[in-house]
Design a protein around this motif. Structure first.
Motif, short mmCIF file in Angstrom:
data_model
loop_
_atom_site.label_atom_id
_atom_site.label_comp_id
_atom_site.label_asym_id
_atom_site.label_seq_id
_atom_site.Cartn_x
_atom_site.Cartn_y
_atom_site.Cartn_z
N GLN A 28 1.03 -1.13 0.31
CA GLN A 28 0.05 -0.55 0.03
C GLN A 28 0.65 1.21 -0.03
OE1 GLN A 28 -2.82 -0.10 2.92
NE2 GLN A 28 -3.81 -2.19 2.50
N GLU A 29 1.95 1.16 -1.19
CA GLU A 29 2.54 2.31 -0.29
C GLU A 29 2.18 2.98 -1.70
OE1 GLU A 29 5.09 3.07 1.21
OE2 GLU A 29 5.73 1.17 1.46
N TRP A 30 0.93 3.81 -2.21
CA TRP A 30 0.21 4.48 -2.90
C TRP A 30 1.61 5.71 -3.92
CZ3 TRP A 30 -2.41 0.90 -3.91
CH2 TRP A 30 -2.71 0.46 -3.39
N ASN B 53 2.29 5.57 -7.35
CA ASN B 53 2.08 7.04 -7.72
C ASN B 53 2.62 7.51 -8.89
OD1 ASN B 53 0.01 8.92 -9.11
ND2 ASN B 53 1.10 10.35 -7.46
N MET B 54 3.95 8.02 -8.15
CA MET B 54 5.03 8.74 -8.78
C MET B 54 5.40 7.26 -9.78
SD MET B 54 7.31 9.94 -5.52
CE MET B 54 8.65 9.72 -6.00
N GLN C 31 4.54 7.67 -17.50
CA GLN C 31 3.91 8.44 -18.26
C GLN C 31 5.04 9.55 -18.79
OE1 GLN C 31 0.95 9.43 -16.25
NE2 GLN C 31 -0.26 7.72 -16.98
N ASN C 32 5.69 10.14 -17.73
CA ASN C 32 7.00 11.43 -18.48
C ASN C 32 7.87 11.42 -18.91
OD1 ASN C 32 5.35 13.58 -17.07
ND2 ASN C 32 6.49 13.32 -14.65
N LEU D 76 -4.30 3.36 -10.36
CA LEU D 76 -3.86 3.60 -8.93
C LEU D 76 -5.35 2.43 -8.22
CD1 LEU D 76 -2.01 6.63 -8.60
CD2 LEU D 76 -1.13 4.82 -7.75
N SER D 77 -6.17 3.24 -8.86
CA SER D 77 -7.03 2.09 -8.39
C SER D 77 -7.74 1.20 -8.76
CB SER D 77 -8.71 3.47 -8.79
OG SER D 77 -9.79 2.65 -8.69
#
Length: 799
Positions: A554-556, A560-561, A567-568, A775-776
């Motif tokens: 659960q290292e959200w 996310n990063m 993506q970047n 993420l969801s």
């Protein structure tokens, strides 16, 4: 003479003929495929209406072609390519070969029948037309009796390997009468257009690959009889651990057909009275019994292996060679193999395999020492150059290394001493080679790979390879930057190449760093960047294990990063100041597909299996793939219902995790762009073609693109369609409730969210939606179960 191949006639529509026809159609050539005419006396009463042009007379050729096109794996890159093939029969249509540039005979392996066919060919072919035979065993020169001088000068053996689309070897076998121009043309054409490794052979029994390959299999048959090794043990020892196909030995025999193998072996036994290994070409008792019982492999549904229906479904049974009874297949372990598991590099692994102290080590020593002795004695009989034997075995039998390359890896001088003790003394030229101070059959000089030439006792360049770029050769002296997983190499003329060598070439942190750093270096000092590698696969996609770890713990924020960084990086690739060309081959899945979709140009090998497969692990493409499909949908949109049809196609491509069966099919699925991306048939030329394309874009004056803010998304108009479709599939029990949830997340991104009307949005807007959905889904228990199933067992879980 300037030759152009626009139309080819293939005479004979059996397993080989129909598939050779398909492969010429693959490369854009018009094909005339012919066979004997059908008559009721041949097949009994006519129970079906006439088939296609030519009616019932073409039933044999039409049925053969239809069967080939239905076969798996497919012989054709794209179904529509079959339209390039027309059919006919020898009696009604032989006159049509007058319009053909190349006539290939692929009829039954009987010299008398081949001569009858060639007599007919003489009547209708135009002067100068190429003629060749696909025989695998009949001496080529025997086919020339009674033929005209022009026929003889333009005639050659062209031995394709089955299946022609997938096996890369094309043996070119000239006769003394064949003109040099014809040989040179076929060698070049086979490489450049057909994507083959072309090997010029002498007209000796079974030519090169089958001579060495069948020797290897027959010697192994006898070795098994002597050592008592089981079918399962041998396949464990002779598969991927040795740099050979998963089908290894006995499974390969089942696929090819034991009768085919025995036919070649019997031919060699009869036609090689002076071969020192002639006794090995005689069939062991258990092989003869299998032939008598018609246990020939897949074609008779049993061979060395047999599929048996049990209480828990189908299971594989293996033949016990002592009792000649089938028993449940056993899992095999050898201490030597266990020790080599951590060793990724094949050449390093070989040294441990051959020094094993168990049955595995004994097996490897016996088989390698026998092989090395045999190939050393075949020069100059079947080839004057050793590299031809290596090329033939790699391209024809799928070996990662050829016999002389295996020998190099184990050390020539060191191995010879052990070979002598084992009674496998090699040919005299090997001793001369060692005495000259040479230690390797191959050498790298001036960024060029050279082979040891026996007559001159010096290294010579391998003909035809000057147009290739090999990272393995230039990497040691041309590395610009590297980290633990990625390497940036200067491939000349201002172009860089980025490669990586992670497990399955998956994309993790070191690869992401490699992409960003490579772009920065290229923007500063170079003209452009190519992304390609020489691994078994281009890339299986992002490192799913890392995603799983973050999600479970659960290292959200970290997840996310990580997604945002991916993506970047894709956007950095798309909007860099230099052109970026991606050159994929074999698997290009998930993140690798997204990388390709964000490049300025894709130069794909024909055998590229590309797809956004994230749905299979309970996710949607999160590295810009879903966003990119929305961008491409926007570019395609037209007025009316077409909008929803286009949306539906894009939605289903991702939702069904469709993977192309070729690079050409990737255009149909929307992964590759028509009019922009290109396909290369020759894998050996892939990097050189990608470099040329990158250089051309740079030299035309490359302008840095501007991020898009004009992407038209459909909002609720298409969202309702997607929801309705998913619920309908759920009602029919075609998908699970979790599939519905993933589908809704996917539709939400493709539609640009819950917008009341079609709206123009930016790429960043879509990327944010994409990341949020990813993420969801990562937090869903059933998604984690799917990821775990892939990581632990390699199986897609539908929960």
């Amino acid at each position: 003479m300037n030759r152009t191949i626009k139309k080819v006639a293939v005479l004979g529509s059996g397993v080989m003929g129909s598939r050779i026809a398909c492969h010429f159609a693959n490369i854009g050539v018009e094909v005339l495929l012919m066979d004997i005419p059908f008559t009721p006396a041949l097949k009994g009463e006519i129970k079906s209406p006439p088939l296609g042009v030519g009616g019932i007379r073409n039933k044999i050729v039409n049925d053969a072609l239809a069967s080939a096109l239905k076969s798996n794996p497919s012989p054709i890159y794209r179904k529509s390519f079959a339209n390039r093939i027309t059919t006919g029969n020898f009696e009604d249509d032989m006159k049509n070969i007058s319009s053909c540039d190349w006539i290939i005979e692929v009829v039954v392996e009987r010299l008398d029948i081949k001569k009858i066919i060639f007599e007919q060919v003489e009547k209708f072919r135009k002067a100068g037309t190429l003629i060749s035979s696909n025989t695998s065993g009949i001496p080529i020169h025997l086919m020339l009796d009674g033929r005209s001088e022009d026929f003889q000068q333009n005639f050659c053996g062209t031995h394709f390997f089955n299946p022609p689309r997938y096996l890369k070897l094309l043996e070119i076998i000239p006769t003394p009468k064949t003109s040099k121009e014809v040989v040179d043309f076929l060698m070049h054409y086979g490489d450049l257009y057909l994507g083959k490794t072309t090997v010029q052979c002498k007209d000796t029994p079974a030519f090169i690959a089958n001579r060495i390959g069948v020797y290897g299999i027959m010697s192994l048959f006898h070795l098994v009889e002597k050592t008592g090794l089981t079918v399962e043990e041998v396949d464990k020892l002779t598969g991927p651990v040795l740099g050979r196909p998963k089908s290894a030995t006995f499974r390969t025999c089942d696929v090819v057909g034991l009768d085919t193998l025995v036919h070649v072996a019997n031919g060699l036994a009869q036609n090689l009275p002076n071969d020192e290994a002639k006794e090995l070409f005689k069939l062991p008792g258990y092989i003869q019994k299998m032939v008598d019982n018609k246990w020939l492999g897949s074609k008779t549904e049993q061979g060395f292996f047999k599929k048996v229906k049990g209480a828990k479904g189908s299971e594989i049974h293996a033949l016990d060679l002592k009792t000649m009874e089938y028993k449940p297949s056993q899992k095999i372990k050898f201490a030597t193999l266990e020790q080599t598991k951590p060793i990724e590099n094949l050449k390093d692994r070989l040294k441990m395999l051959i020094t094993g102290k168990d049955k595995a080590g004994d097996f490897y020593r016996a088989s390698f020492f026998g092989l090395f002795q045999y190939v050393s004695n075949r020069i100059p009989e079947i080839s004057d150059e050793l590299y031809k034997i290596d090329d033939a075995m790699k391209a024809g039998f799928g070996w990662e290394l050829g016999p002389f390359e295996y020998w190099d890896a184990l050390g020539v001088k060191e191995t010879v001493a052990y070979m002598e003790k084992a009674g496998n003394k090699p040919a005299q030229w090997i001793y001369d080679f060692i005495a000259s101070g040479k230690t390797s059959f191959y050498a790298i000089e001036n960024n060029s790979r050279k082979y040891y030439d026996i007559p001159s006792k010096s290294y010579k360049a391998i003909p035809g390879t000057e147009e290739y770029i090999s990272l393995e050769i230039i990497r040691p002296t041309k590395t610009v930057w590297k980290n633990s997983g990625a390497t940036l190499t200067d491939i000349g003329d201002g172009i860089l190449n980025l490669e990586w060598n992670t497990k399955m070439n998956s994309i993790g942190g070191e690869v992401i760093q490699g992409i960003n750093t490579s772009i920065e270096i290229a923007e500063k000092d170079f003209k452009g960047l190519v992304i390609s590698n020489e691994g078994a696969n281009f890339s299986a996609g992002a490192n799913v294990g890392m995603i799983f770890m973050f999600a479970v713990e659960q290292e959200w924020d970290e997840l996310n990063m990580a997604i945002k960084l991916f993506q970047n990086t894709m956007m950095h690739l798309r909007y860099s100041a230099i052109p970026v060309v991606v050159a994929p081959h074999n698997l290009a899945l998930g993140g690798a597909c997204e990388m390709s979709m964000h490049s300025d140009k894709v130069v794909a090998h024909a055998e590229t299996y590309m797809g956004l497969v994230e749905f299979g692990v309970g996710l949607i493409p999160g590295g810009g793939g879903t966003k990119e499909f929305a961008v491409r949908l926007s570019d395609e949109l037209q007025e009316g219902d077409v909008e929803l049809n286009n949306f539906r196609d894009k939605f289903l491509t991702i939702g069904q995790a469709k993977v192309s069966t070729s690079a050409h099919e990737a255009f149909d699925l929307g992964y590759l762009r028509k009019g922009k991306d290109i396909v290369v048939t020759s894998y050996a030329r892939l990097l050189a073609e990608a470099k040329a394309e990158c250089l051309e874009i740079a030299n035309e004056g490359y302008s840095k693109p501007v991020p898009r803010k004009d992407i038209r998304v459909l909002g609720k108009q298409a969202l309702g369609l997607a929801y309705l479709g998913a619920n309908s599939m759920l009602s029919g029990n075609y998908i699970s409730e979790h599939d519905v949830k993933i589908s809704q997340k996917l539709a939400h991104v493709l539609c640009g969210g819950d917008l009341s009307a079609p709206t123009l949005v930016s790429e960043q807007y879509l990327l944010d939606l994409e990341r949020e959905a990813f993420l969801s889904l990562s937090g869903e228990k059933k998604t984690l179960e799917r990821i775990q199933s892939i990581l632990t067992g390699g199986k897609v879980l539908r929960n």
